[in-house]
Design a protein around this motif. Structure first.
Motif, short mmCIF file in Angstrom:
data_model
loop_
_atom_site.label_atom_id
_atom_site.label_comp_id
_atom_site.label_asym_id
_atom_site.label_seq_id
_atom_site.Cartn_x
_atom_site.Cartn_y
_atom_site.Cartn_z
N LYS A 39 0.83 -1.20 0.00
CA LYS A 39 0.00 0.00 0.00
C LYS A 39 0.86 1.25 0.00
O LYS A 39 2.08 1.18 0.07
CB LYS A 39 -0.94 0.01 1.21
N SER A 40 0.18 2.38 -0.07
CA SER A 40 0.84 3.68 -0.06
C SER A 40 1.90 3.74 -1.14
O SER A 40 3.06 4.04 -0.88
CB SER A 40 1.47 3.95 1.32
N LEU A 41 1.50 3.47 -2.38
CA LEU A 41 2.44 3.47 -3.49
C LEU A 41 2.82 4.90 -3.87
O LEU A 41 1.96 5.74 -4.13
CB LEU A 41 1.84 2.76 -4.70
N ASP A 42 4.10 5.15 -3.92
CA ASP A 42 4.61 6.47 -4.30
C ASP A 42 5.39 6.31 -5.60
O ASP A 42 6.49 5.76 -5.61
CB ASP A 42 5.51 7.01 -3.18
N PHE A 43 4.78 6.76 -6.72
CA PHE A 43 5.40 6.64 -8.04
C PHE A 43 6.21 7.89 -8.36
O PHE A 43 5.72 9.01 -8.22
CB PHE A 43 4.33 6.45 -9.12
N ASN A 44 7.43 7.70 -8.83
CA ASN A 44 8.28 8.82 -9.25
C ASN A 44 8.74 8.55 -10.68
O ASN A 44 9.26 7.48 -10.98
CB ASN A 44 9.50 8.95 -8.33
N ARG A 45 8.53 9.51 -11.55
CA ARG A 45 8.86 9.35 -12.96
C ARG A 45 10.29 9.78 -13.25
O ARG A 45 10.75 10.80 -12.75
CB ARG A 45 7.91 10.19 -13.83
N VAL A 46 10.99 8.99 -14.06
CA VAL A 46 12.29 9.40 -14.59
C VAL A 46 12.10 9.63 -16.09
O VAL A 46 11.74 8.70 -16.82
CB VAL A 46 13.37 8.32 -14.35
N VAL A 47 12.32 10.86 -16.52
CA VAL A 47 12.02 11.24 -17.90
C VAL A 47 13.23 10.97 -18.79
O VAL A 47 14.38 11.18 -18.38
CB VAL A 47 11.62 12.72 -17.97
N SER A 48 12.96 10.52 -20.02
CA SER A 48 14.03 10.22 -20.97
C SER A 48 14.79 11.48 -21.37
O SER A 48 14.25 12.58 -21.37
CB SER A 48 13.44 9.60 -22.25
N TYR A 65 10.90 7.18 -18.82
CA TYR A 65 11.81 6.07 -19.12
C TYR A 65 11.66 4.94 -18.12
O TYR A 65 11.60 3.77 -18.48
CB TYR A 65 13.26 6.56 -19.11
N GLU A 66 11.61 5.29 -16.83
CA GLU A 66 11.41 4.28 -15.81
C GLU A 66 10.65 4.88 -14.64
O GLU A 66 10.59 6.10 -14.46
CB GLU A 66 12.74 3.68 -15.33
N TYR A 67 10.03 4.00 -13.85
CA TYR A 67 9.35 4.40 -12.63
C TYR A 67 10.17 3.97 -11.43
O TYR A 67 10.72 2.86 -11.39
CB TYR A 67 7.96 3.77 -12.56
N ILE A 68 10.26 4.87 -10.46
CA ILE A 68 10.81 4.53 -9.15
C ILE A 68 9.63 4.47 -8.20
O ILE A 68 8.93 5.47 -8.01
CB ILE A 68 11.83 5.58 -8.65
N VAL A 69 9.38 3.31 -7.63
CA VAL A 69 8.19 3.12 -6.80
C VAL A 69 8.61 2.80 -5.37
O VAL A 69 9.46 1.93 -5.14
CB VAL A 69 7.29 1.98 -7.33
N VAL A 70 8.04 3.52 -4.42
CA VAL A 70 8.21 3.22 -3.01
C VAL A 70 6.89 2.61 -2.52
O VAL A 70 5.84 3.24 -2.60
CB VAL A 70 8.53 4.48 -2.19
N ALA A 71 6.95 1.37 -2.04
CA ALA A 71 5.75 0.65 -1.60
C ALA A 71 5.92 0.23 -0.15
O ALA A 71 6.96 -0.30 0.24
CB ALA A 71 5.51 -0.57 -2.49
N CYS A 72 4.89 0.46 0.65
CA CYS A 72 4.96 0.14 2.08
C CYS A 72 4.47 -1.27 2.34
O CYS A 72 3.52 -1.75 1.72
CB CYS A 72 4.12 1.12 2.89
N ASN A 73 5.11 -1.92 3.30
CA ASN A 73 4.64 -3.22 3.77
C ASN A 73 3.25 -3.05 4.38
O ASN A 73 3.01 -2.14 5.17
CB ASN A 73 5.62 -3.78 4.81
N ASN A 74 2.34 -3.93 4.06
CA ASN A 74 0.94 -3.78 4.48
C ASN A 74 0.75 -3.87 5.98
O ASN A 74 -0.24 -3.36 6.51
CB ASN A 74 0.10 -4.86 3.79
N GLN A 75 1.68 -4.53 6.71
CA GLN A 75 1.51 -4.64 8.16
C GLN A 75 1.43 -3.26 8.80
O GLN A 75 0.63 -3.02 9.70
CB GLN A 75 2.68 -5.41 8.76
N ASN A 76 2.24 -2.35 8.31
CA ASN A 76 2.24 -0.98 8.82
C ASN A 76 0.89 -0.32 8.55
O ASN A 76 0.30 0.31 9.42
CB ASN A 76 3.36 -0.21 8.12
N ILE A 77 0.38 -0.47 7.34
CA ILE A 77 -0.87 0.18 6.96
C ILE A 77 -2.05 -0.42 7.71
O ILE A 77 -2.99 0.28 8.07
CB ILE A 77 -1.08 0.06 5.43
#
Length: 720
Positions: free
Chosen positions: A410-419, A447-459
């Motif tokens: 959960k709590s997906l944080d998407f960050n874009r890296v542009v070509s 070009y690519e996505y940098i994703v930060v995803a939280c462990n569900n136990q925390n959420i």
């Protein structure tokens, strides 16, 4: 201490001259020797070198290549340090002293390198110069020794590489199998690390590099790279580019205090380059790495606890619930069963742990370009290759988001890296948008996505607390639970908003309630986003509007606070009191600010801007003549001059009631000031007080021609 500078030449005489001249200019005399090995130049380089009395020379009858040529120079060197330096560089102020200071700051440092404007492997920095004069000014500001800017690296680029001679004696000279050039510096860097020494990049030391002057990027040059890459693989059993890549976009998503102890597992760590970059910032971090290439892991073992295995086998020698972070740099695409993998590795994260991954975007325009043209396209001298040359699982934004949510992150944080864009790219992107919709343009450019995803136990813990708010009657217990989640489990404002959206039946009330908890506990950065979300849900909710206004007033943003509070057509007593307090506050002036503005006018600094600010305050009723007189009397040197200027300013802006008091005070301070007397007379005349005006003006009638003329106008002797 002497440094032996080994420089290879093969034509490009002008570059060589600039390089040698800069060494002579910016290096302390007597601390170095220059050794030039010429590889059969035909452009006058040999003749020029023979004229240089301060240079040791080696002249080869044929091109021996970079490694062998360097070794020839090293063999005749007499210094305690060896500097491998390209001939297409211009060195700068403090360059060598900075590098030596780093090299000898610790016994375990074996080699150091500099940064430049044109160099590979993250040794390049942005510059703002376009000529030699600009280069020198840039370097003077940049080349200030600073140990905080020294960064350990797995490898250093050999365009400027300073090595302790005793270390070179221990690890051996450059490997001559890598002729004519490329990979010999990588090989040397790894051998230095194998002997227990560090390679350090001096990010406080800049030199200019023309880049590739000796060879040029011809087909022959590219063929040599391919050949040497295979030689490197035969020797080390791993690909240097793949196993030492650093992804700063990925590792920058780790957000911790620099002194905190926490743990990071890198799956597909290779030689540990990303782990080393993390270690450079977080000194107390505990590092762990997994890779299937046991030879690459020998390098990672120097800084991390490692495990050799194919990631999908899950034969990890680590305990579950161990890691604060698990990172993967473009690994997910290469897995056969990525969803199963993502589910399994959750068990290795702590309850509040985070997964950070980089994933190539299947909708990137270059990827589409390559597919359309059979995997490779030559256009405008640029080659577009497909992202991978092996079976992969492809992801676009929606697919990647879906697989992570399905795996209970959960709590997906998407960050874009542009070509990076080449000539003609924009036209192709626009064509895709014409065919498939402009709303997809952002995805084509990513070009690519940098994703930060939280462990569900925390959420899950957060969800339970949010749900309990609607059931709890005691403020204190719930407040403590939320604050503990923030302090101990790194729950973010975005986590709270997402949980409220998914769990709560009374979203607006809960968001306002949590915002009040944040205010009481001084987590100020959480407050406005929570209230803003409540406002988005219902922009007419009275409590939300009042709370936004109150907080903005607290944060000294009264103008914006009033815009929100004005939305309330009916205001209760509490709101009326808040509005009155804000208005009163807005009508107060800051004495220090006014003093600052008047002093700027007095000293002829940004006069118009300062005058405009004073007028604005007076027009808004924040400032009046009494306040100005008080400040001028106490804090201004040229009192009568400034009072006159402000009086004229008031007259021009129709603040007539302020004019005469200011001029009268000016007259009291200096009754001999002809300008003040003229101004008083002129203003009184304009206000219809001719008799009083003449009394003032007659005092200086015989001393000033302008005063005499004004008297004649007032008496009617001449036309105004």
């Amino acid at each position: 201490m002497k440094t032996s500078m080994v420089i290879l030449t093969y034509n490009n005489l002008e570059y060589t001259k600039q390089c040698i001249d800069s060494i002579r200019k910016y290096t302390e005399y007597g601390t170095y020797e220059i050794i030039v090995v010429d590889n059969a130049s035909l452009d006058g380089t040999v003749e020029w070198l023979k004229e240089q009395e301060d240079i040791k020379k080696v002249f080869n009858n044929e091109n021996q290549g970079f490694p062998k040529g360097c070794n020839q120079g090293i063999e005749i060197s007499t210094g305690e340090n060896i500097l491998l330096l390209n001939n297409d560089v211009i060195v700068t102020v403090n360059w060598l002293s900075n590098m030596i200071k780093c090299l000898y700051s610790s016994e375990d440092i074996g080699a150091v390198g500099a940064v430049s404007n044109s160099v590979a492997y993250c040794q390049q920095v942005s510059v703002n110069y376009n000529n030699l004069y600009g280069l020198n000014r840039f370097a003077e500001k940049y080349n200030i020794s600073d140990p905080s800017k020294w960064e350990e690296r797995i490898r250093l680029i050999g365009f400027c590489m300073l090595i302790k001679k005793k270390v070179l004696d221990e690890v051996g000279l450059l490997d001559e199998r890598f002729s004519h050039e490329n990979f010999e510096d990588d090989d040397l860097s790894l051998r230095i690390r194998e002997k227990g020494y560090k390679n350090v990049l001096c990010k406080d030391t800049f030199i200019h590099h023309y880049g590739g002057a000796s060879f040029g990027k011809s087909d022959k040059y590219n063929s040599l790279i391919d050949i040497n890459e295979e030689k490197f693989y035969e020797k080390w059993k791993f690909r240097i580019q793949e196993t030492t890549a650093m992804n700063y976009n990925l590792i920058s998503r780790i957000k911790e205090d620099e002194n905190k102890e926490f743990s990071v597992l890198d799956i597909g760590c290779g030689c540990g380059a990303n782990l080393l970059a993390i270690k450079n910032k977080y000194k107390n971090v505990k590092l762990f790495g997994v890779d299937k290439n046991e030879y690459a892991l020998e390098q990672a073992k120097i800084i991390a606890q490692t495990c050799t295995c194919d990631a999908e086998s899950f034969q990890f020698s680590f305990d579950e619930n161990k890691f604060d972070y698990i990172i993967m740099d473009n690994i997910l695409n290469l897995l056969c069963k990525p969803e199963k993998f993502l589910r399994k590795i959750k068990s290795y994260l702590k309850a509040d742990g985070k997964l950070i991954i980089s994933v190539a975007n299947a909708m990137n325009y270059r990827f589409i370009y390559s597919i359309l043209y059979g995997g490779k396209l030559y256009k405008n001298n640029l080659t577009f290759n497909v992202i991978y040359d092996k079976p992969t699982t492809l992801f676009n934004y929606n697919e990647l988001s879906s697989v992570l949510l399905n795996c209970d992150y959960k709590s997906l944080d998407f960050n874009r890296v542009v070509s990076d864009f080449a000539s003609g790219d924009e036209a192709f992107i626009n064509k895709l948008c014409e065919l498939f919709g402009k709303d997809k343009k952002e995805q084509y450019m990513t070009y690519e996505y940098i994703v930060v995803a939280c462990n569900n136990q925390n959420i899950n813990k957060l969800d339970r607390v949010i749900k309990s708010i609607e059931e709890e009657e005691t403020f204190k217990d719930v407040s403590g639970d939320i604050i503990n989640l923030i302090k101990n489990l790194n729950v973010t404002c975005e986590d709270i908003i997402k949980s409220v959206n998914e769990i709560s039946n009374n979203k607006i009330e809960v968001l306002n309630y949590v915002a009040s908890i944040m205010l009481l506990n001084e987590f100020y950065e959480y407050i406005i986003p929570l209230l803003q979300r409540a406002f988005e849900i219902n922009p007419k909710d009275k409590d939300t509007i009042y709370n936004i206004g109150y907080v903005l007033h607290l944060f000294k943003n009264d103008e914006l606070a009033m815009k929100y509070l004005d939305m309330l057509e009916v205001k209760n007593e509490e709101t009326v009191n808040l509005v009155n307090e804000i208005k009163s506050n807005m009508n107060k002036f800051d004495e220090n600010e006014v003093k600052f503005l008047l002093r700027r006018i007095e000293n002829n600094i940004e006069v118009e801007q300062s005058k405009n600010k004073v007028v604005e305050m007076m027009l808004n009723g924040i400032l009046n003549c009494d306040s100005i007189i008080k400040i001028v009397s106490k804090d201004i040197i040229k009192k009568d001059v400034i009072l006159d200027e402000i009086a004229i300013l008031c007259y021009k802006n129709k603040l007539y009631e302020e004019v005469i008091p200011l001029l009268q005070k000016s007259y009291e301070i200096n009754n001999a000031n002809i300008d003040t007397i003229y101004n008083i007379g002129y203003m009184l005349h304009k206000f219809g007080q001719d008799e009083i005006a003449l009394k003032y003006l007659s005092l200086k009638e015989d001393e000033d021609i302008e005063i005499k003329k004004l008297i004649e106008i007032i008496r009617g002797d001449i036309n105004e």
